[in-house]
Design a protein around this motif. Structure first.
Motif, PDB file in Angstrom:
ATOM      1  N   SER A  45       0.870  -1.278   0.047  1.00  0.00           N
ATOM      2  CA  SER A  45       0.083  -0.012  -0.144  1.00  0.00           C
ATOM      3  C   SER A  45       0.841   1.211  -0.070  1.00  0.00           C
ATOM      4  O   SER A  45       1.739   1.486   0.801  1.00  0.00           O
ATOM      5  CB  SER A  45      -0.840  -0.085   1.201  1.00  0.00           C
ATOM      6  N   PRO A  46       0.568   2.337  -0.896  1.00  0.00           N
ATOM      7  CA  PRO A  46       1.375   3.456  -1.176  1.00  0.00           C
ATOM      8  C   PRO A  46       1.120   4.344   0.142  1.00  0.00           C
ATOM      9  O   PRO A  46       2.161   5.305   0.445  1.00  0.00           O
ATOM     10  CB  PRO A  46       0.724   4.258  -2.093  1.00  0.00           C
ATOM     11  N   THR A  47       0.169   4.231   0.961  1.00  0.00           N
ATOM     12  CA  THR A  47      -0.320   4.896   1.970  1.00  0.00           C
ATOM     13  C   THR A  47       0.745   4.876   3.305  1.00  0.00           C
ATOM     14  O   THR A  47       0.816   5.681   3.794  1.00  0.00           O
ATOM     15  CB  THR A  47      -1.511   5.018   2.320  1.00  0.00           C
ATOM     16  N   THR A  48       1.521   3.771   3.268  1.00  0.00           N
ATOM     17  CA  THR A  48       2.323   3.519   4.458  1.00  0.00           C
ATOM     18  C   THR A  48       3.745   3.878   4.205  1.00  0.00           C
ATOM     19  O   THR A  48       4.354   4.019   5.174  1.00  0.00           O
ATOM     20  CB  THR A  48       2.332   1.833   4.641  1.00  0.00           C
ATOM     21  N   SER A  49       4.062   4.457   2.908  1.00  0.00           N
ATOM     22  CA  SER A  49       5.457   4.749   2.480  1.00  0.00           C
ATOM     23  C   SER A  49       5.484   6.285   2.597  1.00  0.00           C
ATOM     24  O   SER A  49       6.742   6.650   2.369  1.00  0.00           O
ATOM     25  CB  SER A  49       5.708   4.206   1.274  1.00  0.00           C
ATOM     26  N   ALA A  50       4.639   7.104   2.809  1.00  0.00           N
ATOM     27  CA  ALA A  50       4.620   8.547   2.674  1.00  0.00           C
ATOM     28  C   ALA A  50       5.183   8.883   3.962  1.00  0.00           C
ATOM     29  O   ALA A  50       4.952   8.562   4.965  1.00  0.00           O
ATOM     30  CB  ALA A  50       3.232   9.151   2.490  1.00  0.00           C
ATOM     31  N   SER A 126      -8.030   2.393  -3.106  1.00  0.00           N
ATOM     32  CA  SER A 126      -8.697   1.136  -3.808  1.00  0.00           C
ATOM     33  C   SER A 126      -9.218   1.586  -5.221  1.00  0.00           C
ATOM     34  O   SER A 126      -9.097   0.656  -6.254  1.00  0.00           O
ATOM     35  CB  SER A 126      -9.875   0.672  -3.328  1.00  0.00           C
ATOM     36  N   ILE A 127      -9.406   2.807  -5.499  1.00  0.00           N
ATOM     37  CA  ILE A 127      -9.635   3.251  -7.018  1.00  0.00           C
ATOM     38  C   ILE A 127      -8.493   3.280  -7.782  1.00  0.00           C
ATOM     39  O   ILE A 127      -8.564   2.821  -8.832  1.00  0.00           O
ATOM     40  CB  ILE A 127     -10.435   4.575  -6.778  1.00  0.00           C
ATOM     41  N   THR A 128      -7.361   3.745  -7.182  1.00  0.00           N
ATOM     42  CA  THR A 128      -6.174   3.627  -7.841  1.00  0.00           C
ATOM     43  C   THR A 128      -5.747   2.209  -8.234  1.00  0.00           C
ATOM     44  O   THR A 128      -5.086   1.988  -9.385  1.00  0.00           O
ATOM     45  CB  THR A 128      -4.951   4.355  -6.940  1.00  0.00           C
ATOM     46  N   ARG A 129      -5.961   1.155  -7.421  1.00  0.00           N
ATOM     47  CA  ARG A 129      -5.562   0.117  -7.664  1.00  0.00           C
ATOM     48  C   ARG A 129      -6.526  -0.798  -8.838  1.00  0.00           C
ATOM     49  O   ARG A 129      -6.121  -1.403  -9.758  1.00  0.00           O
ATOM     50  CB  ARG A 129      -5.854  -0.885  -6.263  1.00  0.00           C
ATOM     51  N   VAL A 138      -0.640   4.153 -12.770  1.00  0.00           N
ATOM     52  CA  VAL A 138      -1.663   5.073 -12.011  1.00  0.00           C
ATOM     53  C   VAL A 138      -0.942   6.172 -11.089  1.00  0.00           C
ATOM     54  O   VAL A 138       0.115   5.825 -10.325  1.00  0.00           O
ATOM     55  CB  VAL A 138      -2.868   4.386 -11.342  1.00  0.00           C
ATOM     56  N   VAL A 139      -1.162   7.452 -10.930  1.00  0.00           N
ATOM     57  CA  VAL A 139      -0.728   8.234 -10.152  1.00  0.00           C
ATOM     58  C   VAL A 139      -2.024   8.884  -8.992  1.00  0.00           C
ATOM     59  O   VAL A 139      -2.828   9.690  -9.699  1.00  0.00           O
ATOM     60  CB  VAL A 139      -0.064   9.528 -10.784  1.00  0.00           C
ATOM     61  N   ASN A 140      -1.782   8.707  -7.829  1.00  0.00           N
ATOM     62  CA  ASN A 140      -2.614   9.097  -6.957  1.00  0.00           C
ATOM     63  C   ASN A 140      -1.928  10.241  -5.976  1.00  0.00           C
ATOM     64  O   ASN A 140      -1.112  10.115  -5.416  1.00  0.00           O
ATOM     65  CB  ASN A 140      -2.902   7.987  -6.077  1.00  0.00           C
TER      66      ASN A 140
END
Length: 352
Positions: A45-50, A126-129, A138-140
Motif C-alpha cells: 500500500s502506498p499510504t504506508t510509505s509516505a 482502492s480506486i487507484t488499484r 496510475v498516479v494518486n
C-alpha cells in the motif's frame, strides 16, 4: 470579464514556469527529478510509505533520487508502488503505481476531494488499484489544501505532478502522450480546471469529474442562507479557496476558479457524473458542457438518481464501469498486467 480571465491565466503560466520538482536540498544535485519519500519498510500500500518530511532521508544517495530502488513494494507479478515528492511542501507528494513489463502504458491521474481544505490520497487507494489492475500507470496525488495556500496553488500542484511524471515517463514505463485526469468532488474541480487551462495540455486525452463543483460562483450563490447545510459549507469552502476574498472584491480570482469561463478549442473531452439531488447540482456541469460545445469540444454529463456525492456516487451500480469504459475509449486498452511481455498485444487505438 474574458480579458481578466486571460490575464489571470497568463500570470498563472508565468508562475508555473518557475516551479521546481524537487525539494531545495536535492535541486542542485538532480534538478527536475522527482524525489522518493523515505519509508520504514516496503509495503504494497502506498499510504504506508509516505513521510511528512519534504526531503529525502540522510541515507538516500544522489542516484536513488533519479531512479526507484531495485526492490519493488509489491509481489513480482503486481505493480511497483512508490511515493515521490514533486515539490518541497509536505503535501506535494504522489503515489505512482506502474508495471515494469510490457509496452509503455497510458497514465491515469487520480485526484481526491475534500472541500479543497481536507482529504488525502489514501482514500483513493482502492480506486487507484482498480486502474492499475486495468494495466495503466496510475498516479494518486496529494496537493496543497486551501489552508496551505490559496488558489491557484491547487491547480498548479496538479500540473506540476503531471509534468513530473511525464518528464520521467520512461522511469515508470509510461506513455507521456496519453493520460487522463480523474477527480472527485473538489478534485473534480481541479481536474476540469487543468483540462481547461490555456488551450489544452500536451498528452491530455480526457478529464473525468465525479460530482465536480466546476462553478464556484454558482456554489457561492447556492450556499446563501436559503441553501442546504452542505451548500452553505461549500460556499465557505470556495471563499477559503479564494483566500478568504468574496467574489465582488476579488473578481479575477473567482473568474480564474470558474471552469466554464476557460473553455477553448484545444481542451480535452470531458465526462462528469452527478446525483440528481446532491449539493453540487448537475446544472454546474451543464454550464461547462455548453461552454465546451460552443468551441467544439465534446462533453458528457450523466445524472444518477439520489443524493450520493463523490466516491459514494462512484460506488453506485454501473458508475465505475461507465467511467472505466470512457477512459479506455480515450487511452486505448492495454495488456492485462499478468500477461507476459511476449503475449502482450499492441495498445488498441484510443478515441478522441
Amino acid at each position: 470579464m474574458a480579458t481578466a480571465v486571460r490575464t489571470a491565466l497568463g500570470m498563472g503560466a508565468a508562475a508555473l514556469a518557475t516551479l521546481m520538482l524537487t525539494p531545495p536540498a536535492a535541486r542542485a544535485a538532480s534538478a527536475g527529478d522527482p524525489v522518493r519519500r523515505p519509508s520504514a519498510s516496503p509495503a504494497p500500500s502506498p499510504t504506508t510509505s509516505a513521510s511528512p518530511s519534504p526531503s529525502p532521508s540522510p541515507s538516500a544517495s544522489s542516484s536513488s533520487r533519479a531512479t526507484p530502488p531495485a526492490t519493488p513494494t509489491a509481489s513480482p507479478s503486481g505493480p511497483r508502488v512508490r511515493t515521490y515528492a514533486y515539490g518541497s511542501h509536505a503535501r506535494q507528494i504522489m503515489d505512482v503505481w506502474w508495471h515494469t513489463a510490457g509496452p509503455r502504458r497510458p497514465i491515469v491521474f487520480v485526484i481526491h476531494g475534500g472541500w479543497w481544505s481536507g482529504g488525502d490520497k489514501k482514500y483513493m487507494t482502492s480506486i487507484t488499484r482498480s486502474y492499475s489492475d486495468l494495466g495503466y500507470t496510475v498516479v494518486n496525488l496529494d496537493y496543497r489544501l486551501s489552508g496551505d495556500a490559496a488558489w491557484p496553488a491547487q491547480r498548479t500542484d496538479v500540473m506540476s505532478a503531471v509534468n513530473a511524471v511525464r518528464r520521467h515517463a520512461a522511469m515508470f514505463n509510461a506513455d507521456p502522450s496519453r493520460y487522463v485526469l480523474l477527480g472527485f468532488s473538489a478534485g473534480g474541480h481541479l481536474a476540469t480546471a487543468v483540462g481547461a487551462y490555456g488551450d489544452g495540455r500536451p498528452g491530455l486525452r480526457g478529464v473525468v469529474g465525479i460530482s465536480p463543483p466546476v462553478s464556484p460562483l454558482s456554489a457561492f450563490a447556492d450556499g446563501s442562507a436559503f441553501g442546504s447545510k452542505e451548500q452553505q459549507k461549500l460556499r465557505k469552502a470556495a471563499i477559503k479557496l479564494a483566500g478568504g476574498c468574496l467574489p465582488a472584491k476579488c473578481p479575477r480570482v473567482w473568474s480564474s476558479m470558474e471552469v466554464p469561463f476557460h473553455a477553448s478549442a484545444g481542451d480535452p473531452p470531458m465526462l462528469t457524473i452527478h446525483s440528481s439531488e446532491e449539493f453540487v447540482p448537475p446544472y454546474q456541469s451543464e454550464m461547462l458542457k455548453e461552454s465546451l460545445q460552443t468551441v467544439g469540444v465534446p462533453m458528457v454529463v450523466k445524472t444518477m438518481a439520489g443524493t450520493q456525492h463523490s466516491a459514494p456516487l462512484y460506488r453506485e451500480p454501473g458508475v465505475a464501469e461507465t467511467v472505466q469504459a470512457w477512459i479506455v475509449a480515450r487511452l486505448g486498452r492495454v495488456a492485462p498486467p499478468a500477461a507476459s511481455p511476449a503475449a502482450s498485444p499492441a495498445v488498441s487505438p484510443p478515441q478522441r
